[in-house]
Design a protein around this motif. Structure first.
Motif, PDB file in Angstrom:
ATOM      1  N   PRO A  56       0.824  -1.208   0.000  1.00 48.61           N
ATOM      2  CA  PRO A  56       0.000   0.000   0.000  1.00 48.61           C
ATOM      3  C   PRO A  56       0.865   1.268   0.000  1.00 48.61           C
ATOM      4  O   PRO A  56       1.994   1.260   0.484  1.00 48.61           O
ATOM      5  CB  PRO A  56      -0.790  -0.123   1.311  1.00 48.61           C
ATOM      6  CG  PRO A  56      -0.792  -1.580   1.617  1.00 48.61           C
ATOM      7  CD  PRO A  56       0.514  -2.102   1.101  1.00 48.61           C
ATOM      8  N   LYS A  57       0.308   2.350  -0.535  1.00 48.53           N
ATOM      9  CA  LYS A  57       1.043   3.610  -0.648  1.00 48.53           C
ATOM     10  C   LYS A  57       1.501   4.146   0.707  1.00 48.53           C
ATOM     11  O   LYS A  57       2.480   4.874   0.782  1.00 48.53           O
ATOM     12  CB  LYS A  57       0.200   4.644  -1.369  1.00 48.53           C
ATOM     13  CG  LYS A  57       0.012   4.318  -2.829  1.00 48.53           C
ATOM     14  CD  LYS A  57      -0.845   5.345  -3.531  1.00 48.53           C
ATOM     15  CE  LYS A  57      -1.055   4.906  -4.970  1.00 48.53           C
ATOM     16  NZ  LYS A  57      -1.914   5.822  -5.692  1.00 48.53           N
ATOM     17  N   ALA A  58       0.808   3.785   1.763  1.00 50.46           N
ATOM     18  CA  ALA A  58       1.192   4.243   3.105  1.00 50.46           C
ATOM     19  C   ALA A  58       2.568   3.721   3.511  1.00 50.46           C
ATOM     20  O   ALA A  58       3.216   4.277   4.394  1.00 50.46           O
ATOM     21  CB  ALA A  58       0.153   3.810   4.132  1.00 50.46           C
ATOM     22  N   PHE A  59       3.025   2.664   2.854  1.00 50.64           N
ATOM     23  CA  PHE A  59       4.324   2.057   3.162  1.00 50.64           C
ATOM     24  C   PHE A  59       5.386   2.380   2.111  1.00 50.64           C
ATOM     25  O   PHE A  59       6.386   1.680   2.008  1.00 50.64           O
ATOM     26  CB  PHE A  59       4.179   0.534   3.286  1.00 50.64           C
ATOM     27  CG  PHE A  59       3.262   0.091   4.394  1.00 50.64           C
ATOM     28  CD1 PHE A  59       3.585   0.317   5.727  1.00 50.64           C
ATOM     29  CD2 PHE A  59       2.073  -0.554   4.107  1.00 50.64           C
ATOM     30  CE1 PHE A  59       2.745  -0.096   6.742  1.00 50.64           C
ATOM     31  CE2 PHE A  59       1.233  -0.973   5.118  1.00 50.64           C
ATOM     32  CZ  PHE A  59       1.563  -0.736   6.444  1.00 50.64           C
ATOM     33  N   TYR A  60       5.193   3.447   1.357  1.00 53.44           N
ATOM     34  CA  TYR A  60       6.110   3.790   0.271  1.00 53.44           C
ATOM     35  C   TYR A  60       7.545   3.970   0.774  1.00 53.44           C
ATOM     36  O   TYR A  60       8.481   3.402   0.214  1.00 53.44           O
ATOM     37  CB  TYR A  60       5.624   5.056  -0.436  1.00 53.44           C
ATOM     38  CG  TYR A  60       6.579   5.562  -1.483  1.00 53.44           C
ATOM     39  CD1 TYR A  60       6.687   4.910  -2.705  1.00 53.44           C
ATOM     40  CD2 TYR A  60       7.386   6.675  -1.249  1.00 53.44           C
ATOM     41  CE1 TYR A  60       7.564   5.352  -3.673  1.00 53.44           C
ATOM     42  CE2 TYR A  60       8.270   7.124  -2.213  1.00 53.44           C
ATOM     43  CZ  TYR A  60       8.358   6.463  -3.422  1.00 53.44           C
ATOM     44  OH  TYR A  60       9.229   6.898  -4.373  1.00 53.44           O
ATOM     45  N   ASN A  78       5.502   1.720  11.012  1.00 55.23           N
ATOM     46  CA  ASN A  78       5.112   1.095   9.751  1.00 55.23           C
ATOM     47  C   ASN A  78       5.930  -0.155   9.453  1.00 55.23           C
ATOM     48  O   ASN A  78       5.401  -1.136   8.923  1.00 55.23           O
ATOM     49  CB  ASN A  78       5.227   2.087   8.597  1.00 55.23           C
ATOM     50  CG  ASN A  78       4.007   2.978   8.476  1.00 55.23           C
ATOM     51  OD1 ASN A  78       3.012   2.774   9.159  1.00 55.23           O
ATOM     52  ND2 ASN A  78       4.090   3.971   7.617  1.00 55.23           N
ATOM     53  N   LEU A  79       7.219  -0.139   9.785  1.00 59.32           N
ATOM     54  CA  LEU A  79       8.032  -1.337   9.552  1.00 59.32           C
ATOM     55  C   LEU A  79       7.572  -2.486  10.450  1.00 59.32           C
ATOM     56  O   LEU A  79       7.566  -3.645  10.028  1.00 59.32           O
ATOM     57  CB  LEU A  79       9.510  -1.054   9.786  1.00 59.32           C
ATOM     58  CG  LEU A  79      10.310  -0.683   8.535  1.00 59.32           C
ATOM     59  CD1 LEU A  79      11.783  -0.491   8.864  1.00 59.32           C
ATOM     60  CD2 LEU A  79      10.157  -1.689   7.434  1.00 59.32           C
ATOM     61  N   LYS A  80       7.171  -2.172  11.673  1.00 60.54           N
ATOM     62  CA  LYS A  80       6.665  -3.224  12.557  1.00 60.54           C
ATOM     63  C   LYS A  80       5.325  -3.753  12.048  1.00 60.54           C
ATOM     64  O   LYS A  80       5.029  -4.942  12.175  1.00 60.54           O
ATOM     65  CB  LYS A  80       6.562  -2.721  13.991  1.00 60.54           C
ATOM     66  CG  LYS A  80       7.929  -2.582  14.643  1.00 60.54           C
ATOM     67  CD  LYS A  80       7.848  -2.243  16.098  1.00 60.54           C
ATOM     68  CE  LYS A  80       9.251  -2.172  16.695  1.00 60.54           C
ATOM     69  NZ  LYS A  80       9.240  -1.981  18.129  1.00 60.54           N
TER      70      LYS A  80
END
Length: 138
Positions: free
Chosen positions: A11-15, A53-55
């Protein structure tokens, strides 16, 4: 290496996190799952990505690798408050459908729910099997 194990179409949230992972040669869900919290902090240092976000991605990787499910299903489980196979294994299929359905209704997706009773039963059974197949820690 099969296509399902590759980190793609996030998803774009994790760009930003996707850029960080790929630049550090972490290209599969298995390799993401194997990084420690200390390594996550090291990867994030000086970048625009976030530890949170990485978690989240690591939790999604956990479900993808242990339950052999798709990214959207794993993300739904994580965002519904389920963070481990142990948590899933304690639910009934109806409870799992309620939890994931509640989250989908909050999002107002308007689509047919991803997890129905049949899929919920499959996920619960698979989660239980993975718990019994884990090596014992001393």
């Amino acid at each position: 290496m099969n296509n399902k194990s590759l980190l793609k179409d996030l998803p774009k949230a994790f760009y930003q996190e996707e850029k960080i992972l790929l630049s550090n040669n972490i290209k599969t869900w298995d390799s993401l799952l194997s990084i420690s919290d200390e390594e996550i902090n090291h990867l994030i240092y000086g970048s625009l990505g976030s530890v949170r976000n990485l978690k989240r991605l690591k939790c999604i990787a956990y479900f993808i690798c242990t339950l052999d499910i798709q990214l959207n299903e794993a993300a739904l489980l994580m965002h519904s408050g389920l963070i481990s196979n142990k948590a899933i294994s304690r639910l009934t299929p109806q409870e799992l459908v309620q939890k994931t359905g509640r989250f989908e209704r909050i999002l107002r997706t308007g689509r047919i729910p991803i997890i129905d009773l049949k899929k919920a039963h499959f996920l619960i059974e698979k989660a239980k099997k993975t718990l019994f197949n884990l090596p014992k820690k001393n």
